[in-house]
Design a protein around this motif. Sequence first.
Motif, PDB file in Angstrom:
ATOM      1  N   ALA A  71       0.833  -1.200   0.000  1.00 13.66           N
ATOM      2  CA  ALA A  71       0.000   0.000   0.000  1.00 13.66           C
ATOM      3  C   ALA A  71       0.870   1.254   0.000  1.00 13.66           C
ATOM      4  O   ALA A  71       0.542   2.257  -0.662  1.00 13.66           O
ATOM      5  CB  ALA A  71      -0.930  -0.002   1.213  1.00 13.66           C
ATOM      6  N   ALA A  72       1.995   1.220   0.718  1.00 16.05           N
ATOM      7  CA  ALA A  72       2.916   2.360   0.723  1.00 16.05           C
ATOM      8  C   ALA A  72       3.513   2.582  -0.664  1.00 16.05           C
ATOM      9  O   ALA A  72       3.638   3.728  -1.131  1.00 16.05           O
ATOM     10  CB  ALA A  72       4.022   2.137   1.758  1.00 16.05           C
ATOM     11  N   ARG A  73       3.878   1.490  -1.341  1.00 15.59           N
ATOM     12  CA  ARG A  73       4.412   1.617  -2.702  1.00 15.59           C
ATOM     13  C   ARG A  73       3.368   2.203  -3.647  1.00 15.59           C
ATOM     14  O   ARG A  73       3.676   3.034  -4.506  1.00 15.59           O
ATOM     15  CB  ARG A  73       4.869   0.250  -3.218  1.00 15.59           C
ATOM     16  N   GLU A  74       2.119   1.767  -3.505  1.00 16.38           N
ATOM     17  CA  GLU A  74       1.055   2.274  -4.366  1.00 16.38           C
ATOM     18  C   GLU A  74       0.831   3.763  -4.136  1.00 16.38           C
ATOM     19  O   GLU A  74       0.654   4.533  -5.078  1.00 16.38           O
ATOM     20  CB  GLU A  74      -0.241   1.491  -4.101  1.00 16.38           C
ATOM     21  N   THR A  75       0.856   4.194  -2.876  1.00 14.31           N
ATOM     22  CA  THR A  75       0.730   5.618  -2.566  1.00 14.31           C
ATOM     23  C   THR A  75       1.856   6.417  -3.207  1.00 14.31           C
ATOM     24  O   THR A  75       1.634   7.485  -3.780  1.00 14.31           O
ATOM     25  CB  THR A  75       0.734   5.838  -1.043  1.00 14.31           C
ATOM     26  N   ALA A  76       3.078   5.879  -3.121  1.00 14.33           N
ATOM     27  CA  ALA A  76       4.224   6.575  -3.711  1.00 14.33           C
ATOM     28  C   ALA A  76       4.073   6.697  -5.222  1.00 14.33           C
ATOM     29  O   ALA A  76       4.408   7.744  -5.808  1.00 14.33           O
ATOM     30  CB  ALA A  76       5.517   5.839  -3.358  1.00 14.33           C
ATOM     31  N   ARG A  77       3.574   5.644  -5.883  1.00 14.35           N
ATOM     32  CA  ARG A  77       3.363   5.724  -7.334  1.00 14.35           C
ATOM     33  C   ARG A  77       2.335   6.795  -7.665  1.00 14.35           C
ATOM     34  O   ARG A  77       2.506   7.566  -8.620  1.00 14.35           O
ATOM     35  CB  ARG A  77       2.926   4.370  -7.880  1.00 14.35           C
ATOM     36  N   GLU A  78       1.261   6.847  -6.901  1.00  8.69           N
ATOM     37  CA  GLU A  78       0.197   7.824  -7.176  1.00  8.69           C
ATOM     38  C   GLU A  78       0.684   9.254  -6.981  1.00  8.69           C
ATOM     39  O   GLU A  78       0.255  10.166  -7.697  1.00  8.69           O
ATOM     40  CB  GLU A  78      -0.996   7.547  -6.257  1.00  8.69           C
ATOM     41  N   GLU A  79       1.582   9.453  -6.008  1.00 13.15           N
ATOM     42  CA  GLU A  79       2.054  10.803  -5.689  1.00 13.15           C
ATOM     43  C   GLU A  79       3.358  11.170  -6.394  1.00 13.15           C
ATOM     44  O   GLU A  79       3.856  12.283  -6.214  1.00 13.15           O
ATOM     45  CB  GLU A  79       2.259  10.925  -4.167  1.00 13.15           C
ATOM     46  N   ASP A  80       3.925  10.230  -7.168  1.00 15.99           N
ATOM     47  CA  ASP A  80       5.218  10.437  -7.831  1.00 15.99           C
ATOM     48  C   ASP A  80       6.342  10.649  -6.821  1.00 15.99           C
ATOM     49  O   ASP A  80       7.262  11.453  -7.048  1.00 15.99           O
ATOM     50  CB  ASP A  80       5.156  11.622  -8.814  1.00 15.99           C
ATOM     51  N   TRP A  81       6.281   9.940  -5.712  1.00 16.65           N
ATOM     52  CA  TRP A  81       7.357   9.941  -4.731  1.00 16.65           C
ATOM     53  C   TRP A  81       8.289   8.774  -5.021  1.00 16.65           C
ATOM     54  O   TRP A  81       7.893   7.771  -5.610  1.00 16.65           O
ATOM     55  CB  TRP A  81       6.806   9.776  -3.310  1.00 16.65           C
ATOM     56  N   VAL A  82       9.547   8.881  -4.591  1.00 17.01           N
ATOM     57  CA  VAL A  82      10.508   7.797  -4.777  1.00 17.01           C
ATOM     58  C   VAL A  82      11.127   7.438  -3.429  1.00 17.01           C
ATOM     59  O   VAL A  82      11.110   8.227  -2.478  1.00 17.01           O
ATOM     60  CB  VAL A  82      11.616   8.170  -5.790  1.00 17.01           C
ATOM     61  N   GLY A 179       4.249   4.673 -15.882  1.00 19.51           N
ATOM     62  CA  GLY A 179       3.469   5.430 -16.856  1.00 19.51           C
ATOM     63  C   GLY A 179       4.269   6.363 -17.744  1.00 19.51           C
ATOM     64  O   GLY A 179       3.723   6.907 -18.709  1.00 19.51           O
ATOM     65  N   GLU A 180       5.564   6.557 -17.464  1.00 18.74           N
ATOM     66  CA  GLU A 180       6.394   7.477 -18.242  1.00 18.74           C
ATOM     67  C   GLU A 180       7.340   6.695 -19.146  1.00 18.74           C
ATOM     68  O   GLU A 180       8.002   5.755 -18.701  1.00 18.74           O
ATOM     69  CB  GLU A 180       7.209   8.382 -17.318  1.00 18.74           C
ATOM     70  N   LEU A 187      16.267   1.721 -11.497  1.00 13.68           N
ATOM     71  CA  LEU A 187      15.102   1.129 -10.867  1.00 13.68           C
ATOM     72  C   LEU A 187      15.086   1.410  -9.370  1.00 13.68           C
ATOM     73  O   LEU A 187      16.099   1.276  -8.679  1.00 13.68           O
ATOM     74  CB  LEU A 187      15.082  -0.378 -11.108  1.00 13.68           C
ATOM     75  N   LEU A 188      13.909   1.791  -8.878  1.00 11.63           N
ATOM     76  CA  LEU A 188      13.680   2.054  -7.469  1.00 11.63           C
ATOM     77  C   LEU A 188      12.599   1.125  -6.952  1.00 11.63           C
ATOM     78  O   LEU A 188      11.731   0.674  -7.712  1.00 11.63           O
ATOM     79  CB  LEU A 188      13.259   3.516  -7.260  1.00 11.63           C
ATOM     80  N   ASP A 189      12.651   0.830  -5.674  1.00 11.19           N
ATOM     81  CA  ASP A 189      11.680  -0.081  -5.092  1.00 11.19           C
ATOM     82  C   ASP A 189      10.257   0.381  -5.377  1.00 11.19           C
ATOM     83  O   ASP A 189       9.908   1.551  -5.153  1.00 11.19           O
ATOM     84  CB  ASP A 189      11.902  -0.163  -3.580  1.00 11.19           C
ATOM     85  N   GLY A 190       9.434  -0.536  -5.895  1.00  7.70           N
ATOM     86  CA  GLY A 190       8.056  -0.200  -6.220  1.00  7.70           C
ATOM     87  C   GLY A 190       7.828   0.234  -7.647  1.00  7.70           C
ATOM     88  O   GLY A 190       6.675   0.433  -8.049  1.00  7.70           O
ATOM     89  N   ASP A 191       8.890   0.382  -8.449  1.00  9.33           N
ATOM     90  CA  ASP A 191       8.713   0.770  -9.846  1.00  9.33           C
ATOM     91  C   ASP A 191       7.911  -0.288 -10.602  1.00  9.33           C
ATOM     92  O   ASP A 191       8.120  -1.491 -10.408  1.00  9.33           O
ATOM     93  CB  ASP A 191      10.070   0.948 -10.540  1.00  9.33           C
ATOM     94  N   ARG A 192       7.027   0.186 -11.452  1.00  9.14           N
ATOM     95  CA  ARG A 192       6.228  -0.715 -12.290  1.00  9.14           C
ATOM     96  C   ARG A 192       6.618  -0.479 -13.750  1.00  9.14           C
ATOM     97  O   ARG A 192       6.382   0.582 -14.312  1.00  9.14           O
ATOM     98  CB  ARG A 192       4.740  -0.471 -12.092  1.00  9.14           C
ATOM     99  N   MET A 193       7.249  -1.489 -14.350  1.00  4.35           N
ATOM    100  CA  MET A 193       7.674  -1.391 -15.742  1.00  4.35           C
ATOM    101  C   MET A 193       6.571  -1.900 -16.656  1.00  4.35           C
ATOM    102  O   MET A 193       5.888  -2.876 -16.329  1.00  4.35           O
ATOM    103  CB  MET A 193       8.941  -2.227 -15.968  1.00  4.35           C
TER     104      MET A 193
END
Length: 205
Positions: A71-82, A179-180, A187-193
């Motif tokens: 859930a923390a990783r998903e929040t970071a993806r939504e907010e563009d945090w790394v 998405g980019e 690569l950073l933890d939680g990245d979705r390729m």
Amino acid sequence: MVEGTVGRLFSGGVRPIEISRKIARAMGDSRSVGVKGQPVVANHFAVVLSEPDLERFADILDTLEHELSEAARETAREEDWVFMGPVKVELGESSDLRNGTVRVAARMKEADGVTGVLHLPNGQQMVLGEFLVTMGRLPECTVSFDDPNISRVHAEIRPDGGGFMLIDKGSTNGTRVNGERVSTHRLLDGDRMCIGATEIDFRAG
């Protein structure tokens, strides 16, 4: 996600979704600016509950910690945090806390050594190391996909100092991370390729 899997099991005391929200708030409060201008947030979370609350989660502790990390990783993806390193949530107890109370201590922590795991769409996991990983349609690729949207040799992942570098190999449909579209990306933890139409998650640590 947290609420759907384990949240319905518990109607009294603190709920998993409340813990997840506290972690998300702690991430936001920890936000800083990285050397490349990107927003960097905490990735290690020590969550303290009352003794009765933690006891209620005793039989699903590993699952809950895993889903809170997701859930923390998903929040970071939504907010563009790394993150600086892998996400980790640890649940503990304190006799000083009353039932329903959640205390979160958040900090930034780099990875201990060069480790990484690819989570493939078929459920398999591939541990990365000091070797080149190629991805594409060709059977001789390290990771081969039966996907017409993927080029014969689409992309590669190579160890690079303190982590791993994703490199697009001039593919027809491109390579995306969160998405980019990218040509190279550390690569950073939680990245979705997204390789063609296939999604692969990267986990550090």
